[in-house]
Scaffold this active site. Structure first.
Site, PDB file in Angstrom:
ATOM      1  N   HIS A   1     -32.626  -9.533 -32.034  1.00 15.42           N
ATOM      2  CA  HIS A   1     -33.701  -8.921 -32.845  1.00 15.42           C
ATOM      3  C   HIS A   1     -34.246  -7.659 -32.173  1.00 15.42           C
ATOM      4  O   HIS A   1     -35.403  -7.300 -32.379  1.00 15.42           O
ATOM      5  CB  HIS A   1     -34.856  -9.899 -33.091  1.00 15.42           C
ATOM      6  CG  HIS A   1     -34.418 -11.247 -33.577  1.00 15.42           C
ATOM      7  ND1 HIS A   1     -34.384 -11.594 -34.906  1.00 15.42           N
ATOM      8  CD2 HIS A   1     -33.965 -12.333 -32.898  1.00 15.42           C
ATOM      9  CE1 HIS A   1     -33.952 -12.834 -35.027  1.00 15.42           C
ATOM     10  NE2 HIS A   1     -33.684 -13.303 -33.822  1.00 15.42           N
TER      11      HIS A   1
ATOM     12  N   SER B   1     -31.117  21.424 -31.220  1.00 11.72           N
ATOM     13  CA  SER B   1     -31.963  21.732 -32.371  1.00 11.72           C
ATOM     14  C   SER B   1     -32.161  23.237 -32.454  1.00 11.72           C
ATOM     15  O   SER B   1     -32.283  23.915 -31.433  1.00 11.72           O
ATOM     16  CB  SER B   1     -33.313  21.030 -32.218  1.00 11.72           C
ATOM     17  OG  SER B   1     -34.305  21.692 -32.969  1.00 11.72           O
TER      18      SER B   1
ATOM     19  N   GLU C   1     -24.428   9.692 -34.819  1.00 10.43           N
ATOM     20  CA  GLU C   1     -25.089   9.649 -36.128  1.00 10.43           C
ATOM     21  C   GLU C   1     -24.078   9.896 -37.242  1.00 10.43           C
ATOM     22  O   GLU C   1     -24.145   9.284 -38.311  1.00 10.43           O
ATOM     23  CB  GLU C   1     -26.217  10.687 -36.176  1.00 10.43           C
ATOM     24  CG  GLU C   1     -27.377  10.315 -35.253  1.00 10.43           C
ATOM     25  CD  GLU C   1     -28.313  11.483 -34.985  1.00 10.43           C
ATOM     26  OE1 GLU C   1     -28.490  12.332 -35.872  1.00 10.43           O
ATOM     27  OE2 GLU C   1     -28.860  11.556 -33.869  1.00 10.43           O
TER      28      GLU C   1
ATOM     29  N   LYS D   1     -34.253  19.690 -27.290  1.00  9.09           N
ATOM     30  CA  LYS D   1     -33.534  18.587 -27.927  1.00  9.09           C
ATOM     31  C   LYS D   1     -32.052  18.522 -27.561  1.00  9.09           C
ATOM     32  O   LYS D   1     -31.367  19.535 -27.461  1.00  9.09           O
ATOM     33  CB  LYS D   1     -33.634  18.689 -29.464  1.00  9.09           C
ATOM     34  CG  LYS D   1     -34.997  18.402 -30.032  1.00  9.09           C
ATOM     35  CD  LYS D   1     -35.500  16.979 -29.778  1.00  9.09           C
ATOM     36  CE  LYS D   1     -34.735  15.917 -30.541  1.00  9.09           C
ATOM     37  NZ  LYS D   1     -34.989  15.953 -31.983  1.00  9.09           N
TER      38      LYS D   1
END
Ligand code: ARG
Length: 457
Positions: free
Chosen positions: A156, A277, A290, A283
């Site tokens: 979890h 970024s 992704e 970043k």
């Protein structure tokens, strides 16, 4: 030559209908398979005395020229070429003359396209298998290199029990090993010959289908011509295989993305597989992972698309079946990227062993304390309850379990003794799990050895 079927038509096809019906823009990639299938069929026609050996030679010569044209990127697709089969037949007519008109004797585009797609997919499966093996191999290597790194194991996404980092990573290795086994099963499903089934009812010319199968390397023959021209199960098998692989890659991506966040900092994705970024200079984003996670949508969608297209089609060939190709091609193309990208990500990961260790809460050892009481004779359910209260106290007093004094432990159960603190050790907890498949070092090393064998083949 306008179309392969214009004889009974007096009216022209509507322009938009032509575009709608044509599949050449995507099925052109079947060219090599189409030529291979035709080479075998020309020989089968000769063996059945349908064409002379001179005609067969003319066909084989023409097909060889067409293959050379494709290889040299010189094959010209014409406006009237409906699909790859029509295009090659048209060109063969130009190169081989009248003999070309005999190649289609007893053959339909229905058994032809089914044969081509199987030939094509069979070839595509081999590099995918290699990609999968390579991914398993880098997982095994990283697991071996970092065998001593301990980490919180999660359920979890909450800290659960201590594990080896390798044990976590290898859990994906085993999922991928099943994918490897499944891919071999899919290959068997693909490797069945439809050619010689005609449009739907079989071949009337004494074509030797076993010869065709041997020539084309198929391990068996489709046993019912109506089924053989309509069967797309092998594509569905492949697409479901791919959807399952992607779901594994997606979960692995998700874990890696979380573990590489600054809050976790367990690992770092290499610059080679990250991007920045345009606005925020600091970043470094895990775009590789992704995209792998995101592409799971299209791969699953491709399976769903064909399942829905295949549903409720009346028997044998219907044009709906032309919808099999784009999902198949897209899925093959996608996995040909996602698997090697994941391999690169894993191969270049930096593991931060001390961050992993520092993040481990003492509560990961709560099960150890319960086991301790069990060893002293308390039934597990009662032990669970006692330790639950200990954990509650430790949260309230903000003391890790190893800082709780023996006197405090004793107030929860008289069974606690001096040796309790020796149990509050991550390494010890991990090493106690020495069952087959457990997280103890010897058990993990055994996994590494077994999985490496699978990856090596
Ligand atoms: N382009 C077609 C396909 O991919 C080839 C088969 C055409 N057969 C036919 N009966 N119209 O399915």
């Amino acid at each position: 030559m306008a179309t392969l079927w214009g004889g009974r038509f007096s009216g022209a096809t509507a322009g938009l209908m032509r575009t709608f019906n044509n599949s050449i823009r995507f099925d052109v990639r079947l060219w090599d398979a189409d030529i291979t299938g035709s080479e075998a069929y020309a020989q089968a026609l000769e063996r059945a005395n349908i064409i002379s050996s001179a005609e067969s030679a003319a066909l084989l010569n023409g097909l060889a020229k067409i293959r050379a044209e494709f290889n040299a990127d010189q094959f010209i697709i014409e406006a009237n070429d409906e699909d790859i089969h029509s295009a090659i037949e048209r060109r063969l007519g130009e190169l081989a003359g009248d003999a070309a008109g005999k190649l289609h004797t007893g053959r339909s585009r229905n058994d032809q396209v089914a044969t081509d797609t199987r030939l094509w997919l069979r070839e595509e499966i081999l590099p995918l298998k290699t990609h999968l093996r390579q991914l398993i191999a880098v997982i095994v290597n990283q697991a071996e290199t970092h065998i001593d790194a301990l980490m919180a194991g999660y359920t979890h996404l909450q800290q659960a029990q201590p594990i080896r980092f390798s044990h976590w990573l290898l859990s994906y290795g085993w999922a991928l090993e099943r994918d490897l086994t499944r891919l071999e099963q899919v290959y068997q499903q693909v490797n069945v010959l439809p050619l010689g089934s005609g449009a739907l009812s079989g071949n009337p010319l004494g074509i030797d289908r076993q010869f065709l199968a041997d020539e084309l390397g198929f391990s068996s023959l489709g046993q019912n011509s109506m089924d053989a021209v309509a069967d797309r199960d092998y594509i569905l098998d492949f697409l479901s295989w791919a959807a399952i692989v992607q779901s594994h890659l997606s979960s692995l991506s998700e874990d890696l993305i979380i573990y590489s966040s600054s809050e976790f900092g367990y690992l770092e994705i290499s610059d080679a597989y990250s991007t920045g970024s345009s606005l925020m200079p600091q970043k470094k984003n895990p775009d590789s992972l992704e995209l792998i996670r995101g592409k799971t949508g299209r791969v699953t969608g491709n399976l769903t698309a064909l399942l829905v297209s295949a549903k409720g089609i009346p028997s044998t060939y219907n044009k709906d079946l032309q919808e099999d190709k784009e999902p198949l091609f897209d899925t093959v193309d996608t996995l040909a990227m996602t698997l090697p990208i994941m391999t690169g990500v894993i191969e270049t990961l930096t593991i931060n062993q001390s961050r992993m260790y520092e993040a481990m809460s003492s509560h990961l050892l709560a099960t150890e304390l319960a086991d301790y009481l069990v060893e002293k004779g308390l039934p597990f359910r009662q032990a669970h309850d006692v330790i639950g209260k200990v954990v509650q106290m430790s949260l309230e007093t903000e003391q890790p379990l190893w800082s709780v004094p023996l006197s405090a432990y004793k107030s929860f159960s008289p069974l606690f003794d001096r040796d309790v603190h020796t149990w509050l050790d991550f390494e010890r907890a991990v090493e106690r799990r020495d069952s087959v498949g457990g997280t103890a070092k010897a058990a993990v090393l055994a996994q590494i050895e077994a999985l490496r064998k699978k990856a090596d083949g």
